[in-house]
Design an enzyme around this catalytic site. Structure first.
Site, PDB file in Angstrom:
ATOM      1  N   CYS A 103      28.262  36.950  63.719  1.00 19.49           N
ATOM      2  CA  CYS A 103      27.603  38.112  63.289  1.00 19.49           C
ATOM      3  C   CYS A 103      28.173  38.177  61.542  1.00 19.49           C
ATOM      4  O   CYS A 103      27.382  39.036  60.917  1.00 19.49           O
ATOM      5  CB  CYS A 103      28.224  39.340  63.859  1.00 19.49           C
ATOM      6  SG  CYS A 103      29.817  39.574  63.893  1.00 19.49           S
ATOM      7  N   ARG A 149      32.957  24.823  66.252  1.00 17.30           N
ATOM      8  CA  ARG A 149      34.312  25.268  66.439  1.00 17.30           C
ATOM      9  C   ARG A 149      35.088  23.633  66.771  1.00 17.30           C
ATOM     10  O   ARG A 149      34.645  23.167  67.385  1.00 17.30           O
ATOM     11  CB  ARG A 149      34.885  26.067  67.474  1.00 17.30           C
ATOM     12  CG  ARG A 149      34.186  27.506  66.901  1.00 17.30           C
ATOM     13  CD  ARG A 149      34.829  28.632  67.945  1.00 17.30           C
ATOM     14  NE  ARG A 149      34.487  29.800  67.753  1.00 17.30           N
ATOM     15  CZ  ARG A 149      34.589  31.096  68.427  1.00 17.30           C
ATOM     16  NH1 ARG A 149      35.830  31.084  69.223  1.00 17.30           N
ATOM     17  NH2 ARG A 149      34.155  32.175  68.018  1.00 17.30           N
ATOM     18  N   GLU A 159      37.677  22.286  68.375  1.00 22.51           N
ATOM     19  CA  GLU A 159      38.340  22.810  69.648  1.00 22.51           C
ATOM     20  C   GLU A 159      39.608  21.579  69.939  1.00 22.51           C
ATOM     21  O   GLU A 159      40.256  22.059  70.661  1.00 22.51           O
ATOM     22  CB  GLU A 159      37.700  22.952  70.720  1.00 22.51           C
ATOM     23  CG  GLU A 159      36.617  24.112  70.620  1.00 22.51           C
ATOM     24  CD  GLU A 159      37.143  25.519  70.978  1.00 22.51           C
ATOM     25  OE1 GLU A 159      38.374  25.599  71.246  1.00 22.51           O
ATOM     26  OE2 GLU A 159      36.630  26.562  70.895  1.00 22.51           O
ATOM     27  N   ARG A 199      33.690  24.137  76.925  1.00 23.87           N
ATOM     28  CA  ARG A 199      34.465  24.254  75.791  1.00 23.87           C
ATOM     29  C   ARG A 199      34.081  23.162  74.933  1.00 23.87           C
ATOM     30  O   ARG A 199      34.408  22.048  75.217  1.00 23.87           O
ATOM     31  CB  ARG A 199      35.944  24.288  75.847  1.00 23.87           C
ATOM     32  CG  ARG A 199      36.725  24.639  74.782  1.00 23.87           C
ATOM     33  CD  ARG A 199      38.304  24.638  75.016  1.00 23.87           C
ATOM     34  NE  ARG A 199      38.330  25.597  76.237  1.00 23.87           N
ATOM     35  CZ  ARG A 199      38.573  27.040  75.984  1.00 23.87           C
ATOM     36  NH1 ARG A 199      38.620  27.633  74.545  1.00 23.87           N
ATOM     37  NH2 ARG A 199      38.820  28.043  76.713  1.00 23.87           N
ATOM     38  N   GLU A 244      23.661  36.342  69.791  1.00 26.59           N
ATOM     39  CA  GLU A 244      24.439  37.478  69.315  1.00 26.59           C
ATOM     40  C   GLU A 244      23.772  38.584  68.992  1.00 26.59           C
ATOM     41  O   GLU A 244      22.778  38.885  68.167  1.00 26.59           O
ATOM     42  CB  GLU A 244      25.112  36.715  67.782  1.00 26.59           C
ATOM     43  CG  GLU A 244      26.110  37.471  67.095  1.00 26.59           C
ATOM     44  CD  GLU A 244      27.502  37.509  67.667  1.00 26.59           C
ATOM     45  OE1 GLU A 244      27.651  36.811  68.669  1.00 26.59           O
ATOM     46  OE2 GLU A 244      28.404  38.222  67.375  1.00 26.59           O
ATOM     47  N   ASP A 283      36.355  41.406  77.155  1.00 20.99           N
ATOM     48  CA  ASP A 283      36.022  39.916  77.874  1.00 20.99           C
ATOM     49  C   ASP A 283      35.469  39.917  78.903  1.00 20.99           C
ATOM     50  O   ASP A 283      35.992  40.696  79.875  1.00 20.99           O
ATOM     51  CB  ASP A 283      37.419  39.102  77.689  1.00 20.99           C
ATOM     52  CG  ASP A 283      37.817  38.457  76.502  1.00 20.99           C
ATOM     53  OD1 ASP A 283      36.874  38.487  75.283  1.00 20.99           O
ATOM     54  OD2 ASP A 283      38.701  37.656  76.147  1.00 20.99           O
ATOM     55  N   GLU A 341      36.394  32.850  79.954  1.00 25.91           N
ATOM     56  CA  GLU A 341      35.470  33.759  79.190  1.00 25.91           C
ATOM     57  C   GLU A 341      34.197  33.338  79.052  1.00 25.91           C
ATOM     58  O   GLU A 341      34.067  32.282  78.149  1.00 25.91           O
ATOM     59  CB  GLU A 341      36.362  34.071  77.834  1.00 25.91           C
ATOM     60  CG  GLU A 341      35.800  34.803  76.918  1.00 25.91           C
ATOM     61  CD  GLU A 341      36.129  35.270  75.473  1.00 25.91           C
ATOM     62  OE1 GLU A 341      37.660  35.016  75.329  1.00 25.91           O
ATOM     63  OE2 GLU A 341      35.393  35.437  74.682  1.00 25.91           O
ATOM     64  N   ASN A 401      31.818  38.299  75.518  1.00 24.82           N
ATOM     65  CA  ASN A 401      32.462  39.398  75.074  1.00 24.82           C
ATOM     66  C   ASN A 401      31.569  40.513  74.528  1.00 24.82           C
ATOM     67  O   ASN A 401      30.469  40.222  73.864  1.00 24.82           O
ATOM     68  CB  ASN A 401      33.847  39.038  74.336  1.00 24.82           C
ATOM     69  CG  ASN A 401      33.653  38.594  73.138  1.00 24.82           C
ATOM     70  OD1 ASN A 401      32.556  38.839  72.381  1.00 24.82           O
ATOM     71  ND2 ASN A 401      34.640  37.807  72.770  1.00 24.82           N
ATOM     72  N   CYS A 436      29.683  44.156  68.327  1.00 27.92           N
ATOM     73  CA  CYS A 436      28.761  42.960  68.506  1.00 27.92           C
ATOM     74  C   CYS A 436      29.033  42.307  69.892  1.00 27.92           C
ATOM     75  O   CYS A 436      29.965  42.623  70.518  1.00 27.92           O
ATOM     76  CB  CYS A 436      29.121  41.891  67.380  1.00 27.92           C
ATOM     77  SG  CYS A 436      30.783  41.555  67.467  1.00 27.92           S
ATOM     78  N   ARG A 454      28.662  28.750  78.320  1.00 28.43           N
ATOM     79  CA  ARG A 454      29.661  29.668  79.254  1.00 28.43           C
ATOM     80  C   ARG A 454      28.531  30.334  80.543  1.00 28.43           C
ATOM     81  O   ARG A 454      29.349  30.079  81.545  1.00 28.43           O
ATOM     82  CB  ARG A 454      30.439  30.411  78.528  1.00 28.43           C
ATOM     83  CG  ARG A 454      31.411  29.697  77.307  1.00 28.43           C
ATOM     84  CD  ARG A 454      32.478  29.463  77.859  1.00 28.43           C
ATOM     85  NE  ARG A 454      33.400  28.833  76.799  1.00 28.43           N
ATOM     86  CZ  ARG A 454      34.405  29.341  76.205  1.00 28.43           C
ATOM     87  NH1 ARG A 454      34.860  30.605  76.466  1.00 28.43           N
ATOM     88  NH2 ARG A 454      35.016  28.478  75.099  1.00 28.43           N
TER      89      ARG A 454
HETATM   90  P1  ATP Z   1      38.398  30.948  74.443  1.00 29.96           P
HETATM   91  O1  ATP Z   1      39.493  32.006  74.584  1.00 29.96           O
HETATM   92  O2  ATP Z   1      37.583  30.617  75.570  1.00 29.96           O
HETATM   93  O3  ATP Z   1      38.510  29.891  73.326  1.00 29.96           O
HETATM   94  P2  ATP Z   1      37.102  32.590  72.304  1.00 29.96           P
HETATM   95  O4  ATP Z   1      38.140  33.821  72.497  1.00 29.96           O
HETATM   96  O5  ATP Z   1      37.577  31.711  71.243  1.00 29.96           O
HETATM   97  O6  ATP Z   1      37.195  32.026  73.749  1.00 29.96           O
HETATM   98  P3  ATP Z   1      35.332  34.129  71.045  1.00 29.96           P
HETATM   99  O7  ATP Z   1      35.841  33.923  69.637  1.00 29.96           O
HETATM  100  O8  ATP Z   1      35.878  35.492  71.539  1.00 29.96           O
HETATM  101  O9  ATP Z   1      35.863  32.975  72.071  1.00 29.96           O
HETATM  102  O10 ATP Z   1      33.883  33.963  71.114  1.00 29.96           O
HETATM  103  C1  ATP Z   1      32.776  34.611  71.620  1.00 29.96           C
HETATM  104  C2  ATP Z   1      31.962  33.946  72.610  1.00 29.96           C
HETATM  105  O11 ATP Z   1      31.635  32.548  72.119  1.00 29.96           O
HETATM  106  C3  ATP Z   1      32.725  33.556  73.869  1.00 29.96           C
HETATM  107  O12 ATP Z   1      32.990  34.452  74.857  1.00 29.96           O
HETATM  108  C4  ATP Z   1      32.040  32.314  74.425  1.00 29.96           C
HETATM  109  O13 ATP Z   1      30.724  32.713  75.295  1.00 29.96           O
HETATM  110  C5  ATP Z   1      31.676  31.453  73.142  1.00 29.96           C
HETATM  111  N1  ATP Z   1      32.219  30.253  72.746  1.00 29.96           N
HETATM  112  C6  ATP Z   1      33.530  30.564  72.013  1.00 29.96           C
HETATM  113  N2  ATP Z   1      34.065  29.206  71.883  1.00 29.96           N
HETATM  114  C7  ATP Z   1      33.367  28.318  72.479  1.00 29.96           C
HETATM  115  C8  ATP Z   1      33.158  27.009  72.779  1.00 29.96           C
HETATM  116  N3  ATP Z   1      34.292  26.101  72.132  1.00 29.96           N
HETATM  117  N4  ATP Z   1      32.197  26.277  73.598  1.00 29.96           N
HETATM  118  C9  ATP Z   1      31.193  27.180  74.095  1.00 29.96           C
HETATM  119  N5  ATP Z   1      31.342  28.653  73.870  1.00 29.96           N
HETATM  120  C10 ATP Z   1      32.273  29.163  73.023  1.00 29.96           C
HETATM  121 MG    MG Z   2      37.686  35.695  72.995  1.00 33.97          MG
HETATM  122 MG    MG Z   3      38.391  29.594  71.288  1.00 38.12          MG
END
Ligand code: ATP
Ligand code: MG
Ligand code: MG
Length: 501
Positions: A305, A335, A337, A346, A354, A415, A431, A434, A460, A467
């Site tokens: 967003c 990201r 990761e 992940r 969004e 979440d 998660e 959210n 948002c 996921r």
């Molecule tokens: P996590 O704790 O699982 O790493 P996050 O708290 O980093 O998640 P947010 O930053 O809250 O995730 O991102 C919002 C949404 O984006 C998440 O609920 C998920 O659906 C998606 N998302 C975030 N990171 C990833 C990822 N690495 N792969 C797939 N989907 C993701």
């Molecule tokens: Mg989160």
């Molecule tokens: Mg994360």
């Protein structure tokens, strides 16, 4: 906590001629200008002052209110007026010593902080000694205040543990037996639904899992976006630093972003040696390329967003345009990761819808409520999932590297989490999306106003398609025979899967 400042105001001539006037200012300051705006007795204090050779020496202390750097600027103004009568000017400020002391029982790991010369820890407190070039302009620009905030955040992080997110259960569906207990990614690979992409944490989705993504999207469109009146927008996916400065992400996302660097020039001649090297060796000369690209201008979309706020930035929105409800599904998020990547859930490249909404506080809270209800309907009645909701550290705080929860009880993140049966009974829940109420943070950060002057709020929600897919398949398996009827109806026929010989 305490601020201490020892400094001198430089004067254009010997200030002794105005000694009496200065003494009067000093005598009245603690109950006057240095107390203004502070609770009784909590303004800044003058520890000592003296006149020197073309300067006025000052030693100030303070707590959180009327901090020493603010105090010295207030004194400077009055002194300049008094000296002006004797045709003497104040030429500037020399800092001798500037310290900030904050109670803490833990030492800091990283003590290299801009403008900070040294950090001392004595089991009870951290004392920061600022560089002597923290002068008037840094004081006016609130540098000492930001150093204090940074220090407090760092202390809080050490005390709560860097990753300790707040978590409080709000709702959970009833227990149920699971008949499928495989890791769906493994089965998807075996069934030819997926292939690994060339990049880390990247997948090529074949027609079956793509159809799942599109069915989820259709459910979101039919059950949420259309009935609740969300309109589609297209948000940028290369995010410039300026956006992340306004959104707050510039405070903390560096370890997880994919950086974007433009070429220094698009002149083919400049790149000829790179092309020639590749043509001869069939290796891409990465080191040589590094010398030919510019500094990073930002990164790939991380949270979806923030770039949408560029659309509203600096604007005053007509009351009858509110609430604004929009969504974006125009591209991927990325990201880094690192070791955390796992399966399709992940990944370093993922897909989200969004949703962003903006309006008065009441409108935002109401919109959020409706959204929660629609999600509940989808997860219970269409996807038939076991899931739960929890009140957690607001995502914008987590992404700025902060723990805890927001000051008010309305602002924050819910979440949505689900168990993945293959992880076992006590396995970590995933998660899968959210929903957040972000309060005034974004309208303030991007300077967006309402016609009526009422404060604007926003919210948002990111629907993570990987996921959702991982959760759905982990609980129901890959065989459509075992999928819930409501979902099967919307999915239709399984597309033809390519067979590899
Ligand atoms: P996590 O704790 O699982 O790493 P996050 O708290 O980093 O998640 P947010 O930053 O809250 O995730 O991102 C919002 C949404 O984006 C998440 O609920 C998920 O659906 C998606 N998302 C975030 N990171 C990833 C990822 N690495 N792969 C797939 N989907 C993701
Ligand atoms: Mg989160
Ligand atoms: Mg994360």
């Amino acid at each position: 906590m305490e601020f201490y400042l020892n400094c001198s105001l430089k004067t254009s001539a010997d200030p002794a001629v105005a000694k009496d006037a200065i003494a009067k200012i000093m005598a009245e300051a603690e109950t006057g200008i240095l107390a203004k705006g502070a609770p009784v007795g909590e303004g800044a204090k003058i520890k000592s002052w003296s006149l020197g050779d073309n300067k006025i020496n000052l030693e100030l202390t303070s707590g959180k209110n009327v901090r020493v750097h603010d105090a010295v600027l207030r004194l400077r103004k009055q002194i300049a007026e008094a000296l002006g009568k004797s045709k003497i000017g104040v030429r500037g400020l020399d800092v001798e010593k500037f310290t900030i002391t904050v109670p803490s029982h833990h030492d800091l790991k990283n003590k290299s902080i801009p403008y900070v010369k040294s950090v001392l820890f004595d089991e009870k407190a951290q004392t920061l000694c600022l560089e002597l070039d923290v002068g008037e302009s840094e004081m006016k620009n609130q540098v000492p205040d930001r150093i204090l905030t940074l220090l407090e955040d760092k202390i809080e992080q050490v005390e709560y543990g860097a990753k300790a997110e707040h978590w409080h259960l709000l709702w959970e569906s009833e227990d149920r037996p699971f008949h499928y207990v495989n890791d769906p990614t493994e089965d998807m690979l075996k069934s030819g639904w997926l292939k690994r992409g060339a990049g880390r944490g990247q997948w090529i989705h074949g027609s079956a899992s793509t159809k799942l993504f599109r069915t989820f999207e259709k459910i979101v469109v039919d059950e949420i976006l259309t009935p609740l009146g969300y309109n589609e927008m297209i948000f940028p996916k290369m995010i410039m630093w300026d956006i992340w400065k306004h959104s707050g992400h510039a405070k903390g996302i560096y370890p997880e972003i994919y950086y974007v660097c433009p070429p220094k020039t698009r002149d083919p001649a400049y790149w000829e040696d790179v092309m020639d090297y590749y043509k001869v060796t069939r290796e891409v000369p990465v080191e040589l390329i590094k010398t030919k690209i510019g500094d990073p201008i930002g990164g790939m979309c991380y949270a979806q967003c923030p770039p949408c706020w560029g659309f509203f930035q600096g604007e005053t929105i007509a009351k009858d345009s509110l609430p604004i409800r929009v969504f974006d599904r125009s591209g991927t998020s990325h990201r880094y990761e690192s070791g955390g990547i796992h399966g399709i859930e992940r990944v370093d490249e993922f897909h989200r819808i969004e949703l962003v909404w903006l309006g008065t506080k009441e409108q935002v809270v109401e919109t959020t409520q409706k959204l929660h209800e629609r999600y509940m309907h989808i997860f219970n009645d269409i996807l038939d999932l076991k899931w739960r909701k929890a009140w957690v550290t607001p995502w914008f705080m987590a992404q700025e590297g902060l723990a805890g929860i927001a000051a008010d009880e309305v602002t924050g993140t819910t979440d949505y989490e689900a168990p993945l049966p293959y992880r076992g009974k006590d396995g970590e829940w995933l998660e899968f999306q959210n929903v957040s109420i972000n309060g005034e943070k974004y309208p303030e950060g991007f300077n967006v106003k309402c016609q009526t002057g009422e404060p604007l709020w926003s919210g948002c929600s990111g629907v993570g398609l990987e996921r959702w897919t991982a959760t759905f398949l982990a609980q129901h398996g890959l065989d459509p025979e075992n999928w819930p009827e409501e979902f099967k109806k919307r999915f239709g026929e399984m597309p033809k899967i390519v067979k590899f010989m």
